[in-house]
Design a protein around this motif. Structure first.
Motif, PDB file in Angstrom:
ATOM      1  N   TYR A  22       0.818  -1.207   0.000  1.00 41.60           N
ATOM      2  CA  TYR A  22       0.000   0.000   0.000  1.00 41.60           C
ATOM      3  C   TYR A  22       0.859   1.266   0.000  1.00 41.60           C
ATOM      4  O   TYR A  22       1.924   1.315   0.625  1.00 41.60           O
ATOM      5  CB  TYR A  22      -0.941   0.002   1.209  1.00 41.60           C
ATOM      6  N   HIS A  23       0.352   2.282  -0.697  1.00 46.02           N
ATOM      7  CA  HIS A  23       0.996   3.586  -0.759  1.00 46.02           C
ATOM      8  C   HIS A  23      -0.056   4.629  -0.394  1.00 46.02           C
ATOM      9  O   HIS A  23      -0.817   5.092  -1.245  1.00 46.02           O
ATOM     10  CB  HIS A  23       1.562   3.832  -2.165  1.00 46.02           C
ATOM     11  N   ARG A  24      -0.106   4.955   0.876  1.00 42.59           N
ATOM     12  CA  ARG A  24      -1.058   5.955   1.360  1.00 42.59           C
ATOM     13  C   ARG A  24      -0.324   6.951   2.246  1.00 42.59           C
ATOM     14  O   ARG A  24      -0.554   7.036   3.445  1.00 42.59           O
ATOM     15  CB  ARG A  24      -2.185   5.298   2.170  1.00 42.59           C
ATOM     16  N   GLY A  25       0.609   7.684   1.678  1.00 41.30           N
ATOM     17  CA  GLY A  25       1.289   8.733   2.431  1.00 41.30           C
ATOM     18  C   GLY A  25       0.323   9.853   2.765  1.00 41.30           C
ATOM     19  O   GLY A  25      -0.676  10.062   2.062  1.00 41.30           O
ATOM     20  N   GLY A  26       0.596  10.571   3.837  1.00 36.20           N
ATOM     21  CA  GLY A  26      -0.295  11.631   4.286  1.00 36.20           C
ATOM     22  C   GLY A  26      -0.601  12.655   3.210  1.00 36.20           C
ATOM     23  O   GLY A  26       0.296  13.164   2.549  1.00 36.20           O
ATOM     24  N   TRP A  27      -1.887  12.921   3.007  1.00 37.19           N
ATOM     25  CA  TRP A  27      -2.380  13.941   2.071  1.00 37.19           C
ATOM     26  C   TRP A  27      -2.054  13.630   0.607  1.00 37.19           C
ATOM     27  O   TRP A  27      -2.070  14.518  -0.225  1.00 37.19           O
ATOM     28  CB  TRP A  27      -1.873  15.329   2.471  1.00 37.19           C
ATOM     29  N   THR A  28      -1.766  12.370   0.315  1.00 33.49           N
ATOM     30  CA  THR A  28      -1.639  11.954  -1.079  1.00 33.49           C
ATOM     31  C   THR A  28      -3.037  11.576  -1.579  1.00 33.49           C
ATOM     32  O   THR A  28      -3.957  11.380  -0.779  1.00 33.49           O
ATOM     33  CB  THR A  28      -0.697  10.751  -1.223  1.00 33.49           C
ATOM     34  N   PRO A  29      -3.224  11.466  -2.893  1.00 28.73           N
ATOM     35  CA  PRO A  29      -4.566  11.147  -3.404  1.00 28.73           C
ATOM     36  C   PRO A  29      -5.159   9.862  -2.841  1.00 28.73           C
ATOM     37  O   PRO A  29      -6.365   9.809  -2.537  1.00 28.73           O
ATOM     38  CB  PRO A  29      -4.339  11.052  -4.922  1.00 28.73           C
ATOM     39  N   LEU A  75      -5.226   5.700   8.773  1.00 27.49           N
ATOM     40  CA  LEU A  75      -5.482   5.164   7.439  1.00 27.49           C
ATOM     41  C   LEU A  75      -4.264   5.239   6.529  1.00 27.49           C
ATOM     42  O   LEU A  75      -4.271   4.622   5.452  1.00 27.49           O
ATOM     43  CB  LEU A  75      -6.651   5.918   6.785  1.00 27.49           C
ATOM     44  N   ASP A  76      -3.246   5.987   6.912  1.00 26.31           N
ATOM     45  CA  ASP A  76      -2.052   6.090   6.076  1.00 26.31           C
ATOM     46  C   ASP A  76      -1.197   4.836   6.226  1.00 26.31           C
ATOM     47  O   ASP A  76      -1.415   4.023   7.130  1.00 26.31           O
ATOM     48  CB  ASP A  76      -1.246   7.339   6.440  1.00 26.31           C
ATOM     49  N   SER A  77      -0.205   4.691   5.359  1.00 22.73           N
ATOM     50  CA  SER A  77       0.656   3.513   5.377  1.00 22.73           C
ATOM     51  C   SER A  77       2.110   3.916   5.220  1.00 22.73           C
ATOM     52  O   SER A  77       2.428   5.030   4.794  1.00 22.73           O
ATOM     53  CB  SER A  77       0.279   2.552   4.238  1.00 22.73           C
ATOM     54  N   VAL A  78       3.001   2.987   5.541  1.00 21.96           N
ATOM     55  CA  VAL A  78       4.394   3.145   5.151  1.00 21.96           C
ATOM     56  C   VAL A  78       4.472   2.910   3.648  1.00 21.96           C
ATOM     57  O   VAL A  78       3.512   2.481   3.009  1.00 21.96           O
ATOM     58  CB  VAL A  78       5.319   2.157   5.897  1.00 21.96           C
ATOM     59  N   ILE A  79       5.626   3.179   3.060  1.00 22.75           N
ATOM     60  CA  ILE A  79       5.807   2.955   1.628  1.00 22.75           C
ATOM     61  C   ILE A  79       5.761   1.451   1.350  1.00 22.75           C
ATOM     62  O   ILE A  79       6.522   0.687   1.936  1.00 22.75           O
ATOM     63  CB  ILE A  79       7.139   3.552   1.145  1.00 22.75           C
ATOM     64  N   ASN A 362      -1.062 -11.740  14.576  1.00 23.48           N
ATOM     65  CA  ASN A 362      -0.455 -11.694  13.244  1.00 23.48           C
ATOM     66  C   ASN A 362       0.282 -13.018  13.027  1.00 23.48           C
ATOM     67  O   ASN A 362       1.371 -13.215  13.565  1.00 23.48           O
ATOM     68  CB  ASN A 362       0.521 -10.511  13.164  1.00 23.48           C
ATOM     69  N   PRO A 363      -0.271 -13.955  12.260  1.00 24.75           N
ATOM     70  CA  PRO A 363       0.341 -15.283  12.156  1.00 24.75           C
ATOM     71  C   PRO A 363       1.696 -15.293  11.452  1.00 24.75           C
ATOM     72  O   PRO A 363       2.504 -16.184  11.694  1.00 24.75           O
ATOM     73  CB  PRO A 363      -0.696 -16.088  11.365  1.00 24.75           C
ATOM     74  N   THR A 364       1.947 -14.304  10.602  1.00 22.47           N
ATOM     75  CA  THR A 364       3.237 -14.266   9.902  1.00 22.47           C
ATOM     76  C   THR A 364       4.313 -13.577  10.739  1.00 22.47           C
ATOM     77  O   THR A 364       5.505 -13.790  10.512  1.00 22.47           O
ATOM     78  CB  THR A 364       3.120 -13.528   8.562  1.00 22.47           C
ATOM     79  N   GLY A 365       3.907 -12.736  11.683  1.00 22.11           N
ATOM     80  CA  GLY A 365       4.878 -11.940  12.424  1.00 22.11           C
ATOM     81  C   GLY A 365       5.491 -10.839  11.590  1.00 22.11           C
ATOM     82  O   GLY A 365       6.434 -10.174  12.022  1.00 22.11           O
ATOM     83  N   ILE A 366       4.981 -10.605  10.386  1.00 22.18           N
ATOM     84  CA  ILE A 366       5.545  -9.618   9.464  1.00 22.18           C
ATOM     85  C   ILE A 366       4.659  -8.379   9.449  1.00 22.18           C
ATOM     86  O   ILE A 366       3.433  -8.474   9.439  1.00 22.18           O
ATOM     87  CB  ILE A 366       5.665 -10.200   8.039  1.00 22.18           C
ATOM     88  N   SER A 367       5.293  -7.204   9.433  1.00 20.10           N
ATOM     89  CA  SER A 367       4.556  -5.954   9.346  1.00 20.10           C
ATOM     90  C   SER A 367       5.375  -4.946   8.549  1.00 20.10           C
ATOM     91  O   SER A 367       6.544  -5.166   8.261  1.00 20.10           O
ATOM     92  CB  SER A 367       4.250  -5.412  10.748  1.00 20.10           C
ATOM     93  N   HIS A 368       4.730  -3.836   8.163  1.00 21.51           N
ATOM     94  CA  HIS A 368       5.365  -2.847   7.279  1.00 21.51           C
ATOM     95  C   HIS A 368       5.834  -3.524   5.994  1.00 21.51           C
ATOM     96  O   HIS A 368       6.890  -3.221   5.451  1.00 21.51           O
ATOM     97  CB  HIS A 368       6.532  -2.127   7.974  1.00 21.51           C
ATOM     98  N   SER A 369       5.001  -4.416   5.494  1.00 19.01           N
ATOM     99  CA  SER A 369       5.325  -5.220   4.323  1.00 19.01           C
ATOM    100  C   SER A 369       4.021  -5.725   3.728  1.00 19.01           C
ATOM    101  O   SER A 369       3.037  -5.929   4.451  1.00 19.01           O
ATOM    102  CB  SER A 369       6.208  -6.411   4.727  1.00 19.01           C
ATOM    103  N   PRO A 370       3.989  -5.986   2.417  1.00 15.77           N
ATOM    104  CA  PRO A 370       2.781  -6.563   1.824  1.00 15.77           C
ATOM    105  C   PRO A 370       2.386  -7.899   2.450  1.00 15.77           C
ATOM    106  O   PRO A 370       1.221  -8.305   2.356  1.00 15.77           O
ATOM    107  CB  PRO A 370       3.157  -6.740   0.349  1.00 15.77           C
TER     108      PRO A 370
END
Length: 395
Positions: A22-29, A75-79, A362-370
């Motif tokens: 996901y790409h939801r940086g602050g104030w982006t479309p 609602l925003d995301s990391v890159i 979180n069964p994968t233990g992975i975050s900030h990742s697809p």
């Protein structure tokens, strides 16, 4: 609209079809589209929606003459981030309100559903930007001067989104926030039950390491004649890894900028951002000192220089034991665990608001990742847990 329907609708916004991230940086479309979705959901439920000067949103249900209980997330995301970090808390808050209404519950105090802006800091480099501004710990002047990677200031981004920067400052929301409860996907492998309760947030910081040297020709400059900041940075990255392992802490260089950034040129400057976290403030401070010491010693050997600039540092947050234990009791002995991830809950807790957090497994233990993930059954268990907590606090 059910949890599953809301989740499917929101999950379509800002998703990269090539990576699944996901790409939801602050104030982006894409982030604005997600915000409009939230506004529509609040309107469909006849919730009273309020916004502060920087764009944080809270939609209220129930009486309006006293402080209430706010739940929600961002609602925003990391890159190229995951789907669950932030949005799970927002969708679960709406679903929990639906569940309480379906059961005929009437809150004795207002319940607010919040969506706070730029929690990840992926665009302007300041984590929990919206909540920091709301709490008054990030002055408006400093916030508005923050720049993204393209040189756009926050003030310019707000104007482009139709928001007057003059309104940015401490939020009146805090006067109405009697308690804050944030539900979040767990971002490691610490939770084995469907739902858990947070005990604390590790202290953490972002530090800008600027390594300066001398640009030169990659083909003609003898190795012994170079003042190469890339070498200093490379050793520092290895030192950070070693020192974090020795301390039982976390250290990550996840962003690097090189000048002049040419394949056939020795760099003149390398700027790298260190994310460091530890179980307590003393360990974090000693970790940073150890990394800086090794980096400085290497810079002296390389003929380069180093400047370390703290960009944001957050001390440990211990959530109130009484509120934490109350949630554990309501949830029939749910497990308690700390987290190394930062959250808006940490900012509001530090501002003196009684705050607690719920985690969904979180069964994968992975975050900030697809690859970030949570099972649907666990998400629904999180909704029920949040509804039970809100019922207990607002009865």
């Amino acid at each position: 609209m059910s949890f599953e329907q809301m989740w499917a609708a929101l999950a379509a916004i800002g998703k990269d079809p090539s990576t699944g991230g996901y790409h939801r940086g602050g104030w982006t479309p894409t982030e604005r589209t997600a915000t409009h979705w939230f506004r529509d959901q609040c309107g469909a439920r006849n919730l009273t929606l309020e916004s502060d000067g920087v764009g944080n949103l809270i939609a209220w249900w129930g009486p309006s003459d006293q402080p209430g209980i706010v739940t929600g997330s961002h609602l925003d995301s990391v890159i190229d981030g995951g789907a669950f970090d932030g949005p799970l808390g927002v969708v679960s808050a709406l679903a929990a309100v639906d569940l309480l209404r379906k059961d005929g519950f009437t809150p004795s105090v207002p319940i607010g559903v919040g969506a706070f802006v730029e929690e990840e800091g992926s665009r302007f480099g300041m984590p929990c930007l919206g909540s920091r501004v709301a709490a008054g710990v990030l002055p408006a002047e400093k916030a508005l001067g923050l720049k993204d990677r393209g040189g756009v200031t926050l003030a310019q981004a707000l104007e482009a989104a139709g928001t007057d920067p003059a309104g940015v400052g401490p939020s009146a929301f805090l006067d109405r926030m009697g308690t804050f409860i944030e539900l979040h996907v767990e971002q490691g492998r610490g939770l084995t039950a469907p739902v858990g309760v947070a005990s604390s947030i590790w202290p953490h910081g972002r530090y800008r390491f600027t390594f300066s040297g001398e640009a030169n020709h990659a083909g003609t400059t003898l190795m012994e004649d170079r003042h190469d900041p890339m070498l200093t940075y490379a050793m520092t990255a290895l030192a950070a890894n070693k020192q974090a392992r020795l301390a039982g802490a976390r250290a990550t260089f996840g962003r690097v900028s090189v000048e002049p950034n040419g394949t056939n040129a020795v760099p003149s400057q390398v700027t790298a951002w260190l994310d460091a976290r530890a179980a307590d403030d003393a360990t974090l401070n000693s970790l940073l000192a150890a990394i800086t010491k090794q980096a400085t010693e290497r810079a002296e050997r390389d003929g380069t220089t180093l400047t370390v600039t703290p960009e944001s540092v957050s001390p440990i947050v211990d959530f109130p034991a009484g509120l934490r234990d109350r949630l554990v009791d309501v949830l029939n002995g749910a497990p308690v665990l700390p987290t190394g991830a930062g959250h808006d809950a940490g900012v509001f807790s530090a501002a003196g608001i009684p705050t607690a957090m719920l985690f969904v497994r979180n069964p994968t233990g992975i975050s900030h990742s697809p690859a970030e993930y949570a099972e649907e059954d666990d998400c629904l268990a999180g909704v029920e847990a949040l509804a039970a907590v809100l019922r207990d606090l607002a009865k």
